[in-house]
Enzyme design. Structure first.
Site, PDB file in Angstrom:
ATOM      1  N   HIS A 190       0.808  -1.223   0.000  1.00 32.74           N
ATOM      2  CA  HIS A 190       0.000   0.000   0.000  1.00 32.74           C
ATOM      3  C   HIS A 190       0.840   1.271   0.000  1.00 32.74           C
ATOM      4  CE1 HIS A 190      -3.339  -2.804   1.614  1.00 32.74           C
ATOM      5  NE2 HIS A 190      -3.129  -2.943   0.322  1.00 32.74           N
ATOM      6  N   GLU A 280      17.715 -10.520   5.201  1.00 31.37           N
ATOM      7  CA  GLU A 280      16.263 -10.424   5.139  1.00 31.37           C
ATOM      8  C   GLU A 280      15.530 -11.526   5.903  1.00 31.37           C
ATOM      9  OE1 GLU A 280      14.403  -9.189   1.524  1.00 31.37           O
ATOM     10  OE2 GLU A 280      16.339  -8.727   0.629  1.00 31.37           O
ATOM     11  N   HIS A 388      -4.390 -10.233  -1.033  1.00 28.27           N
ATOM     12  CA  HIS A 388      -3.224  -9.423  -0.616  1.00 28.27           C
ATOM     13  C   HIS A 388      -2.351 -10.230   0.342  1.00 28.27           C
ATOM     14  CE1 HIS A 388      -0.924  -5.827   0.195  1.00 28.27           C
ATOM     15  NE2 HIS A 388      -1.439  -5.578   1.389  1.00 28.27           N
TER      16      HIS A 388
HETATM   17  C1  LIG Z   1       9.560  -6.331  11.040  1.00 29.48           C
HETATM   18  C2  LIG Z   1       8.877  -6.247   9.698  1.00 29.48           C
HETATM   19  C3  LIG Z   1       9.602  -5.809   8.599  1.00 29.48           C
HETATM   20  C4  LIG Z   1       8.997  -5.711   7.341  1.00 29.48           C
HETATM   21  N1  LIG Z   1       9.727  -5.237   6.281  1.00 29.48           N
HETATM   22  C5  LIG Z   1       9.117  -5.048   5.085  1.00 29.48           C
HETATM   23  C6  LIG Z   1       9.819  -4.450   3.989  1.00 29.48           C
HETATM   24  O1  LIG Z   1      10.977  -4.043   4.114  1.00 29.48           O
HETATM   25  N2  LIG Z   1       9.156  -4.305   2.801  1.00 29.48           N
HETATM   26  C7  LIG Z   1       7.851  -4.712   2.652  1.00 29.48           C
HETATM   27  O2  LIG Z   1       7.286  -4.551   1.558  1.00 29.48           O
HETATM   28  N3  LIG Z   1       7.163  -5.283   3.662  1.00 29.48           N
HETATM   29  C8  LIG Z   1       7.773  -5.446   4.877  1.00 29.48           C
HETATM   30  N4  LIG Z   1       7.072  -6.008   5.908  1.00 29.48           N
HETATM   31  C9  LIG Z   1       5.736  -6.556   5.656  1.00 29.48           C
HETATM   32  C10 LIG Z   1       4.668  -5.508   5.512  1.00 29.48           C
HETATM   33  O3  LIG Z   1       4.671  -4.658   6.624  1.00 29.48           O
HETATM   34  C11 LIG Z   1       3.295  -6.165   5.383  1.00 29.48           C
HETATM   35  O4  LIG Z   1       3.264  -6.946   4.208  1.00 29.48           O
HETATM   36  C12 LIG Z   1       2.140  -5.187   5.394  1.00 29.48           C
HETATM   37  O5  LIG Z   1       0.961  -5.873   5.046  1.00 29.48           O
HETATM   38  C13 LIG Z   1       2.337  -4.047   4.439  1.00 29.48           C
HETATM   39  O6  LIG Z   1       1.311  -3.113   4.625  1.00 29.48           O
HETATM   40  P1  LIG Z   1       0.154  -2.939   3.536  1.00 29.48           P
HETATM   41  O7  LIG Z   1      -0.590  -4.249   3.531  1.00 29.48           O
HETATM   42  O8  LIG Z   1      -0.654  -1.818   4.099  1.00 29.48           O
HETATM   43  O9  LIG Z   1       0.818  -2.640   2.252  1.00 29.48           O
HETATM   44  C14 LIG Z   1       7.643  -6.085   7.187  1.00 29.48           C
HETATM   45  C15 LIG Z   1       6.911  -6.502   8.304  1.00 29.48           C
HETATM   46  C16 LIG Z   1       7.504  -6.560   9.553  1.00 29.48           C
HETATM   47  C17 LIG Z   1       6.677  -6.960  10.740  1.00 29.48           C
HETATM   48 MN   LIG Z   2      -2.681  -1.452   4.199  1.00 28.23          MN
END
Ligand SMILES: Cc1cc2nc3c(=O)[nH]c(=O)nc-3n(C[C@H](O)[C@H](O)[C@H](O)COP(=O)(O)O)c2cc1C
Ligand SMILES: [Mn+2]
Length: 506
Positions: A190, A280, A388
């Protein structure tokens, strides 16, 4: 006054861990370059208490760093204690209980945040020349990393140009300069979607990053809720009260009022810089840096003696597994239920590094559907691999509901004794998926499709609602009176409380 409790106040969360002995206040000098991360890595790998580093070389006095904020706990019976504290739940909370709570909040009315005039995050306001990210103990996490990471356990705040949707999401950010960060904003996530909306208007994206956020908000920002759902309202529903937010200094966004550190500014529409590599979530480091958007910091606000939380990503178990994995599990389970599938529970085994989701199938309901194995696998793939949440997880394991899928020992047993080579695997080469999965071919990475499968650990009789024989274990091989005697006398035999296991069968 600011709101309190471990779910909605990061400082209270840290104090709670310290009081419970699940965090350690480290006063001796520690180097934020590699040393703090190495300590944190060992903490994850030994289930030791979370390290709160209070004396960091090169950082402003009093500025602190918390490692392993959601690492697993070594306290007997409280493995998920740090995770549970993110939601204000008791340290003995089970994964099943937590998932049901997360799902219930998805179906509750959102509780919009409450705007307050000020809050602890405004105790120090830095503008102009005072904006210097080097004041903070920005850690170098792994020797192989391409830079130091400020944002590994914080969330980005962006809003659509028309104001209809506010997104809070976790995504890493690397220090690029004293006032700039660089990090991914993937188009399927998002943050990337909303950034793209501003780019199409030729404008910079107003942006903030919240570090040391209310723990429930951080977890929600790591959850694949559907597009157009604002995470702030979800947190309110989850926590049972609105999140208190304050306006940023420079760009009309709103951030949790008691956050430790807030960075605010904008994401450049076109400027990129090399980012990474970084060790990662899957446990590997990519070979090369990649161009990613640049984030410009115009102001910093922070609490007195701020605490920067960090995740030292890598082999399980760290926060990508405990937070991201758990939040994916909840979203995926809700999706499968919504599509009418006969599922009991869904769980991203932490040990599988968010690369598989295990689904326990309610075999009595399965029998009633009349589906065969192929039909069930296709239905699960159609449900998950278009969602998603399902975009994030490449493998789905199906097991009967006699397996407690939150116990990886049982999942391994099911995989070894029930999955049939040659017939139990259903690949979906056209399914879209996150391109970070380590085993993908270059072509799969390029196309963003494939490398996904449903793996069945179901036995033929499961489709008739039956399980195979009686397993030989503590719960099935002894009469209740004997089991009770053993449990009652456990301490008398001379044993300490068991560190793991001992729960009821699924
Ligand atoms: C500790 C942690 C690190 C994360 N790092 C990333 C990252 O670097 N890039 C990414 O796309 N998602 C990362 N995520 C996963 C996203 O936060 C997750 O997929 C979330 O759903 C994204 O928000 P959205 O659904 O609103 O797009 C991480 C999650 C956690 C808990
Ligand atoms: Mn979201």
């Amino acid at each position: 006054m600011t709101q309190h409790g471990s779910a909605l106040n990061f400082r209270d969360f840290v104090d709670g861990l310290l009081t419970a002995g699940d965090a350690i206040d480290i006063r001796r000098p520690v180097d934020p370059l590699l040393e703090a991360a190495a300590v944190t890595r060992r903490v994850y790998e030994t289930r030791s208490p979370a390290p709160l580093f209070a004396n960091l070389l090169g950082a402003a006095p009093g500025f602190r760093l918390l490692g392993a904020p959601a690492g697993l706990s070594g306290v007997p019976g409280q493995t998920y204690g740090r995770l549970a504290a993110h939601f204000g739940l008791a340290p003995g909370t089970t994964p099943r209980h937590l998932l049901e709570k997360l799902i219930a909040a998805m179906h509750a009315e959102p509780v919009a945040p409450r705007v307050v005039d000020s809050g602890p995050c405004k105790e120090h306001v830095l503008r102009g020349d005072a904006v210097d990210l080097e004041r903070f103990p920005v850690p170098l996490l792994h020797e192989q990393d391409g830079g130091r990471y400020v944002g590994t356990y914080g969330f980005h705040v962006v809003r659509t140009p028309d104001g209809r949707w506010t997104s809070w999401s976790v995504s890493r950010s690397m220090l690029h300069g004293p006032r700039t960060l660089v990090g991914p904003a993937m188009p399927q996530q998002h943050l990337g979607m909303i950034h793209q909306m501003w780019r199409e208007r030729g404008e910079a994206t107003p942006w903030a990053m919240v570090l040391g956020a209310p723990p429930a908000a951080l977890a929600a920002a790591g959850m694949p809720l559907p597009a157009e759902v604002s995470e702030d309202g979800y947190v309110g529903a989850l926590a049972g009260s609105p999140v208190e937010v304050v306006r940023t200094e420079t760009n009309d966004l709103y951030v949790p009022a008691n956050s430790e550190i807030v960075l605010e500014g904008w994401i450049s529409p076109d400027e990129t810089a090399p980012e990474g590599p970084m060790g990662e979530y899957h446990g590997y480091t990519a070979a090369d840096p990649k161009p990613q958007p640049v984030f410009h910091v115009e102001a910093i606000t922070h609490r007195t003696d701020p605490i920067l939380p960090m995740c030292v990503a890598g082999r399980p178990t760290e926060e990508n597994h405990t937070i991201w994995g758990t939040m994916i599990s909840a979203a995926a389970l809700d999706q499968l239920r919504a599509d009418g599938l006969p599922v009991d529970l869904a769980w991203c085994s932490y040990e599988a590094a968010t690369c598989w989701l295990v689904v326990s199938v309610d075999i009595r309901r399965l029998a009633a559907t009349g589906l065969d194995e192929r039909g069930l696998a296709d239905a699960v793939a159609a449900s998950l691999f278009t969602s998603h949440a399902g975009w994030l997880v490449p493998k789905v394991l199906l097991v009967a509901d006699d397996i407690d899928i939150t116990d990886t020992d049982q999942v391994v047993w099911a995989l070894a004794t029930r999955y049939h080579p040659g017939t139990g695997e259903y690949p979906y080469p056209d399914a879209p998926g996150i391109p970070l999965v380590p085993y993908l071919t270059p072509e799969e990475v390029r196309s963003g499709r494939g490398g996904k499968a449903v793996i069945s650990c179901l036995l033929p009789e499961n489709f008739e609602g039956r399980t195979r024989g009686i397993p030989t274990d503590f719960h099935h091989s002894y009469p209740p009176a004997i089991r009770q005697r053993v449990l009652d006398n456990w301490a008398d035999y001379g044993f300490p409380a068991p560190v793991r296991g001992g729960g009821a069968p699924a």
